[in-house]
Structure formats: structure tokens, C-alpha cells
Design an enzyme around this catalytic site. Sequence first.
Site, PDB file in Angstrom:
ATOM      1  N   TYR A 242       0.868  -1.172   0.000  1.00 46.86           N
ATOM      2  CA  TYR A 242       0.000   0.000   0.000  1.00 46.86           C
ATOM      3  C   TYR A 242       0.908   1.226   0.000  1.00 46.86           C
ATOM      4  O   TYR A 242       1.329   1.705   1.045  1.00 46.86           O
ATOM      5  CB  TYR A 242      -0.922  -0.034   1.218  1.00 46.86           C
ATOM      6  CG  TYR A 242      -1.830   1.164   1.386  1.00 46.86           C
ATOM      7  CD1 TYR A 242      -2.298   1.874   0.289  1.00 46.86           C
ATOM      8  CD2 TYR A 242      -2.231   1.571   2.649  1.00 46.86           C
ATOM      9  CE1 TYR A 242      -3.131   2.962   0.455  1.00 46.86           C
ATOM     10  CE2 TYR A 242      -3.078   2.661   2.821  1.00 46.86           C
ATOM     11  CZ  TYR A 242      -3.521   3.352   1.721  1.00 46.86           C
ATOM     12  OH  TYR A 242      -4.343   4.439   1.883  1.00 46.86           O
TER      13      TYR A 242
ATOM     14  N   ASP B 248      -2.136  -1.423  -4.030  1.00 51.72           N
ATOM     15  CA  ASP B 248      -2.407  -0.025  -4.371  1.00 51.72           C
ATOM     16  C   ASP B 248      -1.073   0.717  -4.439  1.00 51.72           C
ATOM     17  O   ASP B 248      -0.485   1.039  -3.415  1.00 51.72           O
ATOM     18  CB  ASP B 248      -3.331   0.585  -3.314  1.00 51.72           C
ATOM     19  CG  ASP B 248      -3.662   2.036  -3.587  1.00 51.72           C
ATOM     20  OD1 ASP B 248      -3.190   2.582  -4.596  1.00 51.72           O
ATOM     21  OD2 ASP B 248      -4.384   2.635  -2.765  1.00 51.72           O
TER      22      ASP B 248
END
Length: 257
Positions: free
Chosen positions: A99, A140
Site C-alpha cells: 500500500y 495499491d
Amino acid sequence: VRVGRARLPRVIEWLEGARPDVLLLQETKVEDEAFPESAFEDQGYNVATVGEAGGRNGVAILSKRPIEDVLRRLPGDPYDAEARYIEAFTCGLRVASVYVPNGTAIGSDRFAFKLAFFERLRAHVEALLEQDDPFVVGGDFNVAPTAIDVFDPEALEGTVCYHKDERARFRALINLGLYDAFRVVEPARTQVYSWWDYKGRAVKANLGLRIDHLLLSPEATDRLQTCVIDGDVRILKGPSDHAPVWCELAEAQAIAA
């Protein structure tokens, strides 16, 4: 796949239909002891997590097979306590859920942290490439790599998630010898995104960015069958602002992020 307490029912619904062998989660937003392990164990998954105090960030790996040799921090910064990276060996692969920081604003301390995080990730991936295990780094990345990965490249140029410095850091990862699974399968396809703002008409007008990626080592890429961004999930009730991205590898392994 992005998940928080409010999104758990949507994730379970998607999981019941997709049934990937491995699921990489980001932004779980719970400390480890509060992670809803039982909900995923009921679906037949083993769980490894990294949570953060205060319910910020958080990443996890779910697998139908045992999860071994878990690494719960990205090397390179002993002062970084943010829960943004977890890596493990499972299903015959090394997999990592990442992330990457959003960066907040160009020129800010958070943007500098984002660029430094990419540098650390590059150094670690370079070390992974020297090992024998095929691997997948997914999640992400908070960067759209090229003009065809954003709805309006001219208007968005120089903004967070489409700034030249971010794109350069992402290219540096790829240039180590990784492959963007979606672009291997769909090298020139346009108007396919993984994130849409909650505001206004972003989803309806397809005003999105492709910022969620599955990056494969050469050995994993040799086994790549397909890669799909499941954008239909974004229009369901109470969705995440991100759509799941999944790929299928030979030997019946499916990995989703």
C-alpha cells in the site's frame, strides 16, 4: 483489494464468487488483534496481517494454502512504522501486498515519503529477483504509469498519482525486470481503471485512474494466463473506491489485489 470494517461484506461477497487462491488486501484500517480473521477463515483462507495503531493503513495476505516466511515491514527505513507492506511464501510463490503512500500534495513531506518508499521497494524487489522463487507484488501503488492509465492525462499531469517523479519511480521498478500483468494481457487497452473518486459523476462517466497493479517476476509472468480489473464491483452498494485486480497463473492459481 481495499477493505475496511465498512467494506467487509462487499469483500466477502466478491470472495465467494471469485474464490482466488491468494488475496492481497490493503488499507484494512484495523490493528492486528481487530482484524476479522474468522470471516476469512470461514471462507477457507489462512491469514497473515500487519495492522497499525489507531486503525490506519494495514495490509494482509489471505491464502488457501499455508502462509510461510512472513516479512511484515519493507526494509530500508527503521523509523517507518506504517503498516504498508507484507510479504510471504504461499502456493509455490512469494507474494507481497503493498500500500504505497498517496503522497497528499506535491512538494509535501508525505510526497517525499512516497518517493522514498518507492526507492525502498525497488531495492527490495531487486533483492527478490536474485532469489529462485517466482513472485508477485500487488496492491495499491497510488500511481498511474502512463497516459492511457488516466481519464485525462493533460489535465492530470503533475498531480498526485500522475506526477512525473512517481511515474519514474514506477518505471524503475518495471525496469528491474518486472511485468505489469494487466499490460501484458492488454498492452494498449484504454479507459480501463481501478479507482474512481466517490465525488460527482466519476464512476458513471468513467473518470478513473489505473493505480492498482500486479507486478510479476519473469518466472511468474511465464505462467500468466489472464489479468482482469473487476470494475463492475465499483457500482455495487457500499463499494470501495478501488476495484479488485486479479490474475490467473498456470497450475490453477489465481491472485487478487
